[in-house]
Design a protein around this motif. Sequence first.
Motif: not given
Length: 423
Positions: A312-331
Motif C-alpha cells: 500500500a501507499d497509505v494506511m487508513l485508521v479512522p478509529s473512534l477509540q483505540e487503546s493503541f492501534g497496532q495496525t498503525a504501528s505495524e504499517s
Amino acid sequence: MNVLLISTQDVAGGAARAAYRLHKGLQNIDLQSQMLVQEKSTDDKTVIAPKIRLFQGIAKAKLTFETLPLKLYSQKQNSPFFIQWLPDRIIYQVAQINPDIINLHWISAAFMQIETLAKLKRPLVWTIHDMWAFTGGCSYAGDCSRYQISCGACPQLSSKKDGDLSHWVWQRKIKALKNLNLTIVSPGSWLAECAKSSSLFKNLRIEVIPNGLDTQKFKPVHQGLARELLNLPLDKQLILFGALDATNDSRKGFHYLQPALQELSKSGWKDKLEIVIFGASKPENPPELGFKTHYLGHLHDDISLATVYSAADVMLVPSLQESFGQTASESLACGTPVVAFNSTGLKDIVNHQQNGYLAKPYEVEDFAKGITWVLENEQRLQKLSFYARQKAEQEFTLELQAHRYSALFQEILIIANKSSFSN
C-alpha cells in the motif's frame, strides 16, 4: 525471574497478539516467561492451555453462561460487555507454575472471575488493552464517563437504574482490587489518562509502555513484489484499511471512512486509486466506496501482514477509540504512512505530517484531505515512508518493550521483597 502472562488467547485478536509478542520479547532477553491461556492457537510449548477435553468443553460452555445476566437487558447495545462472574481454575494452574510475578492481559471472555485477582497472592501487573478493567463491563465507554464514579445507569445496557448490572460488576471489582499489589500498564497515554480518571484505578500506579513488534518481520518489502504476490495492480496508488471485522465494527470508523473515500473519488482521484481491505471478506452487498476495492479477508501471520502493508501507499485508521492501534504501528514499521483522527491511542503513533496525517476528529473532509496530502507528492511520500520506519525502529521494537517491562517487574519485586522482610 519467572514471569507468567495470563491472557484469554495467545494470538487470536489484537490484544492476544500484543501479549504473545511481549511473551516472546521477554524470552529474547533471557527472562523465563510462560503464558497461561484459555484458547491456544500456536504450538508454543511455553503457552499453557487446558489439555483435558472436559476442561476445554467447560471453557466453551462458560462463554454461553457468562452472558445469561445480559438477557435481562433486552435493549442492550450490540457492543462487548463482560461480567466475569463464573468460577475458574486459575489458582490451581498458577500454583503449578509458581511465578514470581504475574502480568495480566485481556482476560474478559469468561476466563477469570474478578474475585480471583485477590487469590493470586503474587505481585500483579495488569496490561490493559481496552477500558474493561476499570468499567462496569464495557470494553469502550464511548461518551459515557460513569466509570469515573461507580457505573450504573449504563447506556450500553440501555439502563436508567443506578443499581444495574454494570454497578454490580463495579462493586465486585472494587472489592477484588482492595489491598492488591497491583500496577497498571497502558500501551498509550490516552488509555492511561482514562484509567487515572477512573474510580477503580485512580489510586494505583499507572505506567505507559507502547506495544512492541518484531521489526525484522514487520519491515518494508519491495512494493512491486508485494503487489505481485497479492495480485494487486502495479499501476495504481493503493490505500489500505484493516481491522478485525473491519466493515461492521462501528468503533473502527468505517462509517467515517466511507464518505471520506466517496469525497476523494469525486475530487479527481477516481482513476488513480484503488482500495485494499483486510480483516473482512467481500460482503454480499459491498458498500459503495467510490473506487475499485480488493477484499483480502482475514490474515493471521506477520509475514502476510507485512506484505500487505508494504503493497500500500497509505494506511487508513479512522478509529473512534483505540487503546493503541497496532495496525498503525505495524504499517509504520513497513514504511507505509498512516492517516488517522487526532484522538485516543493513535496520537502516540502517528506524528502529524511527519509519518502520516492526523485529521481533526471526526471531520470527514479533513480525513479526505489527509489522504490527498499523503499521496499527491511523490517526494513527500518517500520522506513520510522513511520517517514511518524510523519511528517504529526507535519506539516500537520488541527488545525495547521487553526491557521496559523487565525493569518494571524487577522494581516491583524488589519493593515487594523489602515489604515482606520488614513485616
